[in-house]
Design a protein around this motif. Structure first.
Motif, short mmCIF file in Angstrom:
data_model
loop_
_atom_site.label_atom_id
_atom_site.label_comp_id
_atom_site.label_asym_id
_atom_site.label_seq_id
_atom_site.Cartn_x
_atom_site.Cartn_y
_atom_site.Cartn_z
N CYS A 1 0.88 -1.27 -0.10
CA CYS A 1 0.02 -0.08 0.02
C CYS A 1 0.91 1.25 0.00
O CYS A 1 0.29 2.45 -0.62
CB CYS A 1 -0.85 -0.11 1.38
N LEU A 2 1.94 1.22 0.58
CA LEU A 2 2.90 2.42 0.81
C LEU A 2 3.80 2.60 -0.54
O LEU A 2 4.25 3.57 -0.96
CB LEU A 2 3.68 2.30 1.91
N THR A 3 4.15 1.58 -1.33
CA THR A 3 5.17 1.59 -2.18
C THR A 3 4.64 2.41 -3.51
O THR A 3 5.64 3.13 -3.90
CB THR A 3 5.32 0.16 -2.91
N PRO A 4 3.25 2.39 -3.83
CA PRO A 4 2.98 3.66 -5.07
C PRO A 4 3.58 4.89 -4.74
O PRO A 4 4.01 5.64 -5.73
CB PRO A 4 1.49 3.10 -5.07
N LEU A 5 3.08 5.31 -3.53
CA LEU A 5 3.46 6.72 -3.14
C LEU A 5 4.96 6.75 -2.79
O LEU A 5 5.48 8.01 -3.55
CB LEU A 5 2.63 7.10 -1.76
N ALA A 6 5.83 5.85 -2.33
CA ALA A 6 7.21 6.05 -2.31
C ALA A 6 7.84 6.04 -3.82
O ALA A 6 8.72 6.73 -3.75
CB ALA A 6 7.44 4.80 -1.41
N ALA A 7 7.20 5.37 -4.75
CA ALA A 7 7.95 5.47 -6.03
C ALA A 7 7.45 6.55 -6.60
O ALA A 7 8.44 7.08 -7.35
CB ALA A 7 7.27 3.91 -6.92
N TYR A 8 6.59 7.23 -6.34
CA TYR A 8 5.92 8.43 -7.07
C TYR A 8 6.96 9.61 -6.59
O TYR A 8 7.54 10.51 -7.19
CB TYR A 8 4.41 8.72 -6.68
N LEU A 9 7.29 9.60 -5.20
CA LEU A 9 8.00 10.53 -4.75
C LEU A 9 9.45 10.42 -5.17
O LEU A 9 10.12 11.57 -5.20
CB LEU A 9 8.04 10.29 -3.19
N LEU A 10 10.02 9.36 -5.50
CA LEU A 10 11.32 9.04 -6.14
C LEU A 10 11.39 9.70 -7.52
O LEU A 10 12.34 10.29 -7.85
CB LEU A 10 11.71 7.84 -6.16
#
Length: 568
Positions: free
Chosen positions: A142-151
């Motif tokens: 659930c957290l990975t999509p936002l983490a990837a977008y921020l990168l």
């Protein structure tokens, strides 16, 4: 084990279209426990619905070995993953199915874990806990999509074409399912905020959601008749140490390079301000960081460069007011604060209307507020006090130049000055400066209020038609919330003339107020002329969002004769 000689029978039953689905679902538990043959089990499972399969998996009748057969005919779903993971030996198989779920379904694996949570009684056994490894896998997913977008914050398609007066000024940092998972493990927030890959996403979600959702939860509990009373000073959801841990994400450095800086910088400033409003302690903990971010965003986005209001841009004033309030909260730059004051001064004057007394309201309410007609109260009727309210927020910033505030005060509407005197707080120097500007106090003086009166009062005036014309000439007819009140008062008055009606939008005269008035005029104008009636039918096809025409323009369009001849 099924008797080999009955295999053809089971095969035909599984393939039969005449067999009732309800009967098959009822027989499945028995049939599946009697066979381990993969092909036969697969043919039986293909006819079961999702709910039945999830129930069989939870009971252990359907196992991880059956998953390939199930997935040959349908996609994975959250209920199946939850059911499989109820058995310790199948948790890894359940986790392996998570990538097959759509992004909005992953969190449902944990949400739907307790299938009987609404029907379970005290006598029933509680649901088993969610396996820690499954919880962690869902949390990470659930957290990975936002983490990837921020990168790699790639701009959305068409981002550069986004208008600088878009209605939505918030940055949508997608993470609803991420927050739903974080909310289930507050004891791990400090650990997750420091996570090497997911930490930035966690920090953003905590800053945006933690305090807001905690307050909402407290209000819901307080609204429950059996719930606890809302505490006067509730404890914050984030400790000071945790707030400090989230400071790297506070000003959203990951989004600094997005295109169309006029839009993205404004949205970022607004988002940061909302974080500070939700977490007021940030104003002191990160003062220097906030000041630097505000300066950089104002400069990069040229946010204080004035642009004229475009036709149809009903959000223009709101954007100017929000910018002033955001800078009041975040900036320590006197020049930028003075620029916000200058923008407030350039906004249109408010349209302050005192409505015509309502006989129905007077008849129903015998305790009418005696102060209802005071300018300060009238200013609030249609939220026309927002400009002076934003000014009072700005003067709360100790870095604001007093001369810039004085320039705004000198251009305020008399009702706005009355609002400061009656309702505003603020520093003494501000209240004194506002009080020093003369405000009409005598009833005969013009206080800037358009007072709509009934015909009884109009009849006392030497020229009632001139009073009606003054209403039509007032700024109130330019405001979407007050113009209908003015038009209604004019149309309903017996002192109106055709010249008054000609100035009012055709839609107001034809559809909203006293249609018999328009009917009489149109019957007289069109008479027995087929051409005029056809022209009227064609002219009345305008939509609500078409270019607005006046009733006079509508009448003129019925006859090619000069307008001066028609009004004679």
């Amino acid at each position: 084990m099924v008797n080999a000689r009955t295999y053809p029978l089971w095969r035909e039953l599984a393939m039969s279209e005449d067999l009732s689905k309800e009967a098959l679902n009822a027989a499945l538990p028995t049939l599946l426990t009697r066979t381990s043959a993969k092909r036969l089990r697969g043919r039986l499972l293909v006819h079961a619905d999702d709910k039945t399969l999830a129930a069989l998996a939870a009971a252990g009748t359907v196992t991880a070995a059956d998953v390939p057969a199930i997935l040959r005919h349908r996609r994975a779903w959250a209920g199946l993953v939850s059911a499989l993971a109820r058995h310790p030996g199948q948790v890894e198989a359940a986790i392996a199915l998570l990538p097959r779920l759509s992004s909005y379904e992953v969190e449902q694996v944990v949400r739907s874990w307790d299938l009987d949570r609404y029907t379970r009684t005290e006598a029933d056994a509680p649901a088993p806990p969610v396996p820690p490894e499954l919880f962690d896998a869902v949390l990470e997913a659930c957290l990975t999509p936002l983490a990837a977008y921020l990168l790699h914050p790639e701009p959305e398609e068409g981002w550069e074409a986004v208008s600088d007066f878009s209605k939505d000024w918030s940055l949508d940092l997608a993470g609803h399912s991420g927050w739903a998972m974080l909310a289930r493990c507050p004891e791990r927030w400090s650990e997750l905020a420091a996570h090497p890959t997911l930490g930035a996403a966690v920090q953003h979600l905590l800053l945006d959601q933690a305090e807001t959702q905690a307050l909402e939860g407290s209000r819901l509990r307080a609204a429950d008749p059996d719930g606890a009373e809302l505490p006067a000073d509730p404890a914050p959801a984030l400790s000071e140490d945790l707030l400090r841990a989230c400071l790297p994400a506070l000003c959203m450095p990951e989004l600094a390079g997005l295109p169309n800086p006029r839009v993205t910088a404004r949205r970022t400033l607004y988002h940061i301000a909302n974080r500070v409003r939700s977490n007021p302690r940030l104003a002191d903990l990160a003062a220097d960081q906030l000041h630097a971010a505000a300066d950089a965003l104002v400069t990069r986005g040229q946010l204080l460069t004035w642009s004229d209001k475009q036709e149809g841009d009903h959000e223009f004033d709101g954007r100017v007011l929000r910018l002033a309030e955001d800078l009041a909260l975040l900036s320590a730059n006197p020049d930028h604060l003075a620029g916000a004051c200058a923008q407030l001064a350039r906004l249109d004057q408010p349209a302050v209307v005192s409505p015509k007394p309502s006989r129905t309201l007077i008849r129903v309410l015998d305790n009418t507020d005696p102060d209802h007609d005071r300018p300060a109260r009238l200013l609030e009727r249609h939220y026309e006090h927002r400009r002076v309210q934003a000014l009072t927020v700005l003067v709360g910033n100790p870095h604001i130049p007093h001369t810039a505030v004085a320039d705004v005060l000198n251009g305020l509407h008399p009702a706005e000055l009355a609002w400061i005197a009656e309702k505003a707080g603020g520093p003494d120097w501000f209240l004194a400066a506002a009080a020093a500007i003369p405000v009409p106090e005598d009833e005969d003086e013009d206080d800037g209020v358009v007072r709509l009166v009934d015909d009884e009062e109009l009849g006392k005036h030497p020229d009632p038609a001139a009073v009606l014309q003054s209403w039509l000439d007032s700024p109130a007819t330019g405001e979407i919330l007050s113009r209908s009140e003015v038009y209604r008062a004019v149309v309903k008055s017996r002192y109106r003339t055709l010249e008054h009606l000609r100035q009012i939008p055709a839609d107001e005269v034809l559809a909203r107020h006293e249609p018999d008035v328009a009917l009489t005029i149109l019957l007289d104008r069109c008479g027995r002329s087929t051409d005029r009636w056809e022209a009227l039918a064609a002219a009345m096809t305008f939509d609500y969002d078409d270019e607005e025409i006046t009733f006079g323009e509508l009448l003129d369009s019925l006859d090619p004769a000069p307008a001066s001849a028609q009004t004679s």
